[in-house]
Motif scaffolding. Structure first.
Motif, PDB file in Angstrom:
ATOM      1  N   LEU A 420       0.819  -1.211   0.000  1.00  0.00           N
ATOM      2  CA  LEU A 420       0.000   0.000   0.000  1.00  0.00           C
ATOM      3  C   LEU A 420       0.853   1.262   0.000  1.00  0.00           C
ATOM      4  O   LEU A 420       0.573   2.219  -0.731  1.00  0.00           O
ATOM      5  N   ASN A 421       1.902   1.269   0.814  1.00  0.00           N
ATOM      6  CA  ASN A 421       2.717   2.472   0.906  1.00  0.00           C
ATOM      7  C   ASN A 421       3.642   2.643  -0.283  1.00  0.00           C
ATOM      8  O   ASN A 421       4.049   3.771  -0.592  1.00  0.00           O
ATOM      9  N   SER A 422       3.960   1.558  -0.977  1.00  0.00           N
ATOM     10  CA  SER A 422       4.693   1.676  -2.244  1.00  0.00           C
ATOM     11  C   SER A 422       3.827   2.377  -3.283  1.00  0.00           C
ATOM     12  O   SER A 422       4.306   3.220  -4.057  1.00  0.00           O
ATOM     13  N   VAL A 423       2.548   2.030  -3.290  1.00  0.00           N
ATOM     14  CA  VAL A 423       1.599   2.708  -4.184  1.00  0.00           C
ATOM     15  C   VAL A 423       1.527   4.193  -3.832  1.00  0.00           C
ATOM     16  O   VAL A 423       1.495   5.056  -4.722  1.00  0.00           O
ATOM     17  N   LEU A 424       1.514   4.495  -2.532  1.00  0.00           N
ATOM     18  CA  LEU A 424       1.442   5.890  -2.099  1.00  0.00           C
ATOM     19  C   LEU A 424       2.673   6.670  -2.550  1.00  0.00           C
ATOM     20  O   LEU A 424       2.552   7.787  -3.067  1.00  0.00           O
ATOM     21  N   VAL A 425       3.859   6.097  -2.364  1.00  0.00           N
ATOM     22  CA  VAL A 425       5.093   6.771  -2.794  1.00  0.00           C
ATOM     23  C   VAL A 425       5.073   7.015  -4.297  1.00  0.00           C
ATOM     24  O   VAL A 425       5.411   8.106  -4.775  1.00  0.00           O
TER      25      VAL A 425
END
Length: 486
Positions: A420-425
């Protein structure tokens, strides 16, 4: 009520009220930062280095011992209260006497009165602890959360009023005492505990065994966190301390807002299940997954927006605080793994092993900050990073001796949050590339809002509609709350 539901309800109240409190304190902090100067905050941090250290001795870990104990009656609480009050009186007398020497050592006569007034809190803490511990043991977190919110609101309003009236650094000290008084009065009205001076050596000894371990661990942990402030205080001055502390405290905001409140119900639940390692394993990995889900996007946002966020909120005089904020924010990933480890070790009476970790980490912090200071706030921040990498690694190895998890289980718990946080970055990098050149510097407020809103929407959409299996139940729960078809 099931254990899972009990933890969820307790966490809901703790996180909800703490989130509101943090927002209030955050807004008050913005106003205070514009009314006061970094040196005012730096002086308070210097005072708190010493009062915070001694407060660990004052509590003696007895509160946590009562919470963890399978059985604790009214007499247990009153004995603990009596011991803590006696210690608190002795500590206040000590601070009162050494205040002139303290002021001389730091080169400012103002420190004498600041220390004496701040130390009054040691006379109030036994009364606060008596009622707070009872409510925590009974898992009545709604009451503690509501009262804490009211106290923080009074403290914040009074601090701004006094700062506007020209009280300077005193606005930070006196407002804190006012909040503590209100907290104490409200707690006394809602708990059945009454203050009685009773000393029973057998009861004190029974709780002090675990309490001493907690105190030793908390002492070393506290010294680890304050070593950087102490080095900066002596070698760089209060202004530098104020800048570093502002960036450091913002970098830990998700930790104090979400991770910290969740710890208490999980710790209490793990303690109740201390003879069931499989249940503790479930609670540990569940806590890791949810912390990554709810806190990591905030860490990512602060890392990306550090400089414009600091300048916009606090003004150009605080621009230096962006350096530690940008460097320390990514440590949120390690907090999500390491903090639950502390709950495992505490609930299973393995705190003594954690002491070794905290001691080595403390040494790394001291050496790293002292050496790193020659490169300014960036060097000090990287010293903190190095210490946290070691601490999290060792803490996980210790807790894994209890839960006996495989690397695959750890990866499964981490994978949804990482995805999820890779998508956010990726999303915020794309947003930055699409926006006009110079938009970040010329329209700072708009840049922050666009990045935060669009990044948050994409993150929420992926979580709700494309969840990995480990978070599917959590996503469905949110869909039901938002009335979105499951």
């Amino acid at each position: 009520m099931s254990l899972k539901q009990s933890i969820r309800n307790s966490s809901k109240w703790l996180v909800g009220s703490n989130l509101i409190s943090q927002i209030i304190q955050f807004l008050f902090g913005i106003v205070l930062a514009r009314l006061l100067v970094p040196a005012d905050f730096g002086m308070i941090v210097t005072i708190q280095i010493f009062t915070g250290f001694v407060s660990l001795v004052a509590s003696g870990g007895l509160g946590q011992a009562l919470i963890r104990s399978k059985e604790a009656g009214e007499r247990d609480f009153q004995v603990v209260f009596s011991v803590q009050l006696a210690v608190g009186i002795a500590i206040y007398a000590g601070f009162f006497l050494i205040a002139p020497w303290f002021a001389k050592w730091f080169g400012s006569p103002l420190y004498e009165d600041l220390l004496r007034i701040s130390a009054i809190s040691f006379l109030m803490r036994p009364f606060l602890n008596l009622h707070n511990v009872w409510l925590h043991r009974e898992m009545q977190f709604k009451a503690t959360s509501t009262i804490s919110l009211a106290a923080n609101l009074l403290s914040g309003v009074s601090s701004i009023a006094m700062a506007m009236a020209g009280f300077g650094v005193w606005s930070l000290v006196l407002s804190g005492l006012l909040g503590s008084i209100l907290n104490c009065v409200l707690l006394m009205r809602i708990t059945p505990m009454r203050t009685k001076f009773i000393f029973d050596r057998s009861i004190a000894r029974r709780h002090s065994g675990f309490g001493i371990k907690i105190t030793l661990n908390d002492f070393i942990s506290y010294m680890r966190h304050q070593t950087s402030n102490f080095i900066l205080t002596k070698l760089a001055g209060p202004t530098t301390v104020g800048l570093f502390n502002k960036g450091d405290s913002l970098a830990k905001l998700p930790f104090s807002t979400i991770s910290g409140p969740i710890y208490q119900p999980v710790f209490r639940s793990m303690a109740a299940e201390q003879d069931n390692p499989d249940r503790i394993k479930y609670l540990y990995f569940r806590m890791v997954s949810l912390l990554l889900l709810y806190t990591m996007p905030i860490y990512v946002g602060m890392w990306w927006l550090a400089e414009p966020l600091i300048v916009t909120l606090y003004g150009t005089q605080w621009a230096g605080a962006a350096i530690p904020l940008e460097i320390l924010s990514p440590l949120g990933f390690l907090y999500c793994i390491g903090h639950p480890c502390g709950a495992v070790l505490g609930a299973t009476n393995r705190v003594g092993r954690e002491v070794v970790v905290q001691t080595i980490t403390w040494i790394i912090v001291g050496v790293g900050c002292y050496v790193g200071l020659q490169w300014g706030l960036a060097g000090v921040s990287f010293g903190i990073v190095l210490s946290q990498v070691y601490s999290t690694t060792h803490m996980y190895l210790l807790s894994n001796a209890v839960i006996k998890a495989t690397p695959r289980e750890l990866i499964s718990a981490l994978a949804p949050g990482i995805m999820l946080n890779s998508v956010l970055v990726g999303t915020i990098i794309l947003i930055d590339a699409v926006l006009p050149a110079g938009f970040r510097s010329d329209s700072t407020v708009s840049y922050i809002l666009v990045t935060a809103v669009l990044g948050g929407l994409v993150y929420a959409a992926v979580f709700l509609f494309f969840p990995m299996d480990a978070l599917r139940d959590e996503a469905n729960r949110w869909k039901r709350m938002l009335r979105i078809a499951v």
